[in-house]
Design a protein around this motif. Structure first.
Motif, PDB file in Angstrom:
ATOM      1  N   THR A  36       0.832  -1.195   0.000  1.00  0.00           N
ATOM      2  CA  THR A  36       0.000   0.000   0.000  1.00  0.00           C
ATOM      3  C   THR A  36       0.863   1.239   0.000  1.00  0.00           C
ATOM      4  O   THR A  36       2.017   1.218   0.380  1.00  0.00           O
ATOM      5  CB  THR A  36      -0.917   0.032   1.238  1.00  0.00           C
ATOM      6  OG1 THR A  36      -0.089   0.079   2.385  1.00  0.00           O
ATOM      7  CG2 THR A  36      -1.803  -1.190   1.262  1.00  0.00           C
ATOM      8  N   ILE A  37       0.254   2.343  -0.426  1.00  0.00           N
ATOM      9  CA  ILE A  37       1.017   3.578  -0.535  1.00  0.00           C
ATOM     10  C   ILE A  37       1.490   4.068   0.819  1.00  0.00           C
ATOM     11  O   ILE A  37       2.460   4.807   0.912  1.00  0.00           O
ATOM     12  CB  ILE A  37       0.154   4.656  -1.225  1.00  0.00           C
ATOM     13  CG1 ILE A  37       1.059   5.792  -1.693  1.00  0.00           C
ATOM     14  CG2 ILE A  37      -0.879   5.173  -0.311  1.00  0.00           C
ATOM     15  CD1 ILE A  37       2.091   5.369  -2.648  1.00  0.00           C
ATOM     16  N   ALA A  65     -10.561   8.269  -3.324  1.00  0.00           N
ATOM     17  CA  ALA A  65      -9.655   7.406  -2.567  1.00  0.00           C
ATOM     18  C   ALA A  65      -9.793   5.948  -2.997  1.00  0.00           C
ATOM     19  O   ALA A  65      -8.794   5.228  -3.118  1.00  0.00           O
ATOM     20  CB  ALA A  65      -9.930   7.548  -1.071  1.00  0.00           C
ATOM     21  N   THR A  66     -11.014   5.508  -3.250  1.00  0.00           N
ATOM     22  CA  THR A  66     -11.220   4.125  -3.650  1.00  0.00           C
ATOM     23  C   THR A  66     -10.581   3.832  -5.002  1.00  0.00           C
ATOM     24  O   THR A  66      -9.913   2.809  -5.189  1.00  0.00           O
ATOM     25  CB  THR A  66     -12.722   3.793  -3.702  1.00  0.00           C
ATOM     26  OG1 THR A  66     -13.293   3.992  -2.411  1.00  0.00           O
ATOM     27  CG2 THR A  66     -12.953   2.356  -4.133  1.00  0.00           C
ATOM     28  N   ILE A  67     -10.757   4.736  -5.951  1.00  0.00           N
ATOM     29  CA  ILE A  67     -10.180   4.524  -7.278  1.00  0.00           C
ATOM     30  C   ILE A  67      -8.656   4.588  -7.234  1.00  0.00           C
ATOM     31  O   ILE A  67      -7.960   3.780  -7.849  1.00  0.00           O
ATOM     32  CB  ILE A  67     -10.728   5.562  -8.263  1.00  0.00           C
ATOM     33  CG1 ILE A  67     -12.121   5.141  -8.695  1.00  0.00           C
ATOM     34  CG2 ILE A  67      -9.848   5.687  -9.485  1.00  0.00           C
ATOM     35  CD1 ILE A  67     -12.169   3.819  -9.428  1.00  0.00           C
ATOM     36  N   LEU A  87      -3.402   1.766  -7.514  1.00  0.00           N
ATOM     37  CA  LEU A  87      -2.133   1.423  -6.879  1.00  0.00           C
ATOM     38  C   LEU A  87      -1.977  -0.092  -6.803  1.00  0.00           C
ATOM     39  O   LEU A  87      -0.897  -0.639  -7.060  1.00  0.00           O
ATOM     40  CB  LEU A  87      -2.055   2.037  -5.483  1.00  0.00           C
ATOM     41  CG  LEU A  87      -0.701   1.871  -4.791  1.00  0.00           C
ATOM     42  CD1 LEU A  87       0.368   2.670  -5.504  1.00  0.00           C
ATOM     43  CD2 LEU A  87      -0.793   2.291  -3.340  1.00  0.00           C
ATOM     44  N   LYS A  88      -3.068  -0.770  -6.475  1.00  0.00           N
ATOM     45  CA  LYS A  88      -3.034  -2.232  -6.438  1.00  0.00           C
ATOM     46  C   LYS A  88      -2.831  -2.797  -7.835  1.00  0.00           C
ATOM     47  O   LYS A  88      -2.054  -3.739  -8.036  1.00  0.00           O
ATOM     48  CB  LYS A  88      -4.338  -2.755  -5.830  1.00  0.00           C
ATOM     49  CG  LYS A  88      -4.400  -4.266  -5.712  1.00  0.00           C
ATOM     50  CD  LYS A  88      -5.703  -4.704  -5.058  1.00  0.00           C
ATOM     51  CE  LYS A  88      -5.779  -6.223  -4.936  1.00  0.00           C
ATOM     52  NZ  LYS A  88      -7.067  -6.643  -4.309  1.00  0.00           N
ATOM     53  N   ARG A  89      -3.506  -2.228  -8.797  1.00  0.00           N
ATOM     54  CA  ARG A  89      -3.392  -2.685 -10.182  1.00  0.00           C
ATOM     55  C   ARG A  89      -1.972  -2.525 -10.703  1.00  0.00           C
ATOM     56  O   ARG A  89      -1.477  -3.369 -11.453  1.00  0.00           O
ATOM     57  CB  ARG A  89      -4.364  -1.889 -11.053  1.00  0.00           C
ATOM     58  CG  ARG A  89      -4.296  -2.197 -12.538  1.00  0.00           C
ATOM     59  CD  ARG A  89      -5.394  -1.477 -13.278  1.00  0.00           C
ATOM     60  NE  ARG A  89      -5.296  -1.654 -14.707  1.00  0.00           N
ATOM     61  CZ  ARG A  89      -6.199  -1.210 -15.572  1.00  0.00           C
ATOM     62  NH1 ARG A  89      -7.274  -0.569 -15.126  1.00  0.00           N
ATOM     63  NH2 ARG A  89      -6.041  -1.402 -16.857  1.00  0.00           N
ATOM     64  N   GLU A  90      -1.297  -1.454 -10.290  1.00  0.00           N
ATOM     65  CA  GLU A  90       0.068  -1.196 -10.736  1.00  0.00           C
ATOM     66  C   GLU A  90       1.105  -1.797  -9.793  1.00  0.00           C
ATOM     67  O   GLU A  90       2.279  -1.446  -9.855  1.00  0.00           O
ATOM     68  CB  GLU A  90       0.289   0.316 -10.871  1.00  0.00           C
ATOM     69  CG  GLU A  90      -0.552   0.977 -11.947  1.00  0.00           C
ATOM     70  CD  GLU A  90      -0.291   0.397 -13.334  1.00  0.00           C
ATOM     71  OE1 GLU A  90       0.864  -0.009 -13.591  1.00  0.00           O
ATOM     72  OE2 GLU A  90      -1.239   0.357 -14.143  1.00  0.00           O
ATOM     73  N   LYS A  91       0.654  -2.668  -8.897  1.00  0.00           N
ATOM     74  CA  LYS A  91       1.553  -3.391  -7.982  1.00  0.00           C
ATOM     75  C   LYS A  91       2.446  -2.441  -7.176  1.00  0.00           C
ATOM     76  O   LYS A  91       3.644  -2.664  -7.002  1.00  0.00           O
ATOM     77  CB  LYS A  91       2.413  -4.392  -8.765  1.00  0.00           C
ATOM     78  CG  LYS A  91       1.586  -5.485  -9.447  1.00  0.00           C
ATOM     79  CD  LYS A  91       2.472  -6.429 -10.225  1.00  0.00           C
ATOM     80  CE  LYS A  91       1.667  -7.625 -10.754  1.00  0.00           C
ATOM     81  NZ  LYS A  91       0.552  -7.225 -11.642  1.00  0.00           N
TER      82      LYS A  91
END
Length: 232
Positions: A2-3, A177-179, A184-188
């Motif tokens: 996570t960021i 925030a959700t998007i 971020l998850k999609r881009e690992k």
């Protein structure tokens, strides 16, 4: 990843807003504690069904389902003492954009709520808001993006509800925030590509650079040592 685990390592540039000594903030402690206490006891906003901020039509059923599932998760709150130090530090930095102290604290509480829910760093959310709308909840771009986090209206058709008000503070934060967390998850964990997707400029770096500059020069935050928080 996570960021929240990729906070900028460099401190703010010279002249950037920094932490204010707590002794100057004592008159506000009671008010802020009451605000945070209200948040931690379940003061919630109406649920939103979807989120986002970028022109990417033709969402797959998997993306729709993952976003709806994320938005349905219960809200969580961290240690109120830790949150207190953060709010007291951030509310001064926000003053240039929002003169009203109560409004600043309310927005920061909501930002922290969404950060806790999505796993994003709250400072990242603040940086995105600064770049997108300069903290103007009624901002509308020439392309039609709306609100604090500049959400495009088409997202209501894709994964939201027709009656969602994108100029509403809570709605904009929940969508944005959700998007951003999804990308971020999609881009690992690649924050550059995640931010570029959020802005709709994948393959370019100007937008991620602006957001990261805002983060390191205004919103960078280092929590106080545990003994400092305990003594205070």
């Amino acid at each position: 990843m996570t960021i929240s685990s990729i906070s900028p390592s460099a401190p703010p540039a010279k002249g950037a807003a920094g932490d204010t000594p707590l002794r100057r903030l004592r008159p506000w402690l009671a008010a802020v504690l009451l605000t945070l206490s209200a948040a931690s006891t379940g003061l919630t906003s109406p649920p939103v069904q979807a989120a986002a901020a970028i022109p990417e039509h033709g969402l797959s059923p998997g993306l729709r389902d993952s976003l709806r599932e994320a938005l349905a998760e219960p809200e969580a709150f961290e240690d109120p003492i830790d949150a207190l130090h953060w709010v007291l530090s951030m509310q001064q930095r926000l003053e240039r954009y929002m003169p009203d102290r109560a409004a600043r604290i309310d927005l920061l509480r909501k930002v922290r709520r969404e950060a806790t829910r999505t796993g994003l760093a709250p400072e990242l959310i603040l940086s995105v808001i600064q770049v997108e709308s300069a903290f103007k909840p009624t901002a509308v771009s020439h392309a039609g993006a709306r609100g604090l986090m500049q959400v495009m209206p088409f997202w209501k058709r894709e994964i939201g509800e027709p009656d969602d008000n994108l100029l509403d503070q809570d709605t904009s934060l929940r969508y944005g925030a959700t998007i951003l967390a999804h990308y971020l998850k999609r881009e690992k964990g690649d924050i550059t590509d995640a931010l570029a997707r959020y802005n709709g400029s994948l393959g370019k770096t100007w937008y991620p650079e602006r957001v990261m500059r805002a983060w390191t020069t205004r919103w960078w935050y280092q929590a106080p040592a545990p003994f400092v928080a305990e003594r205070t």
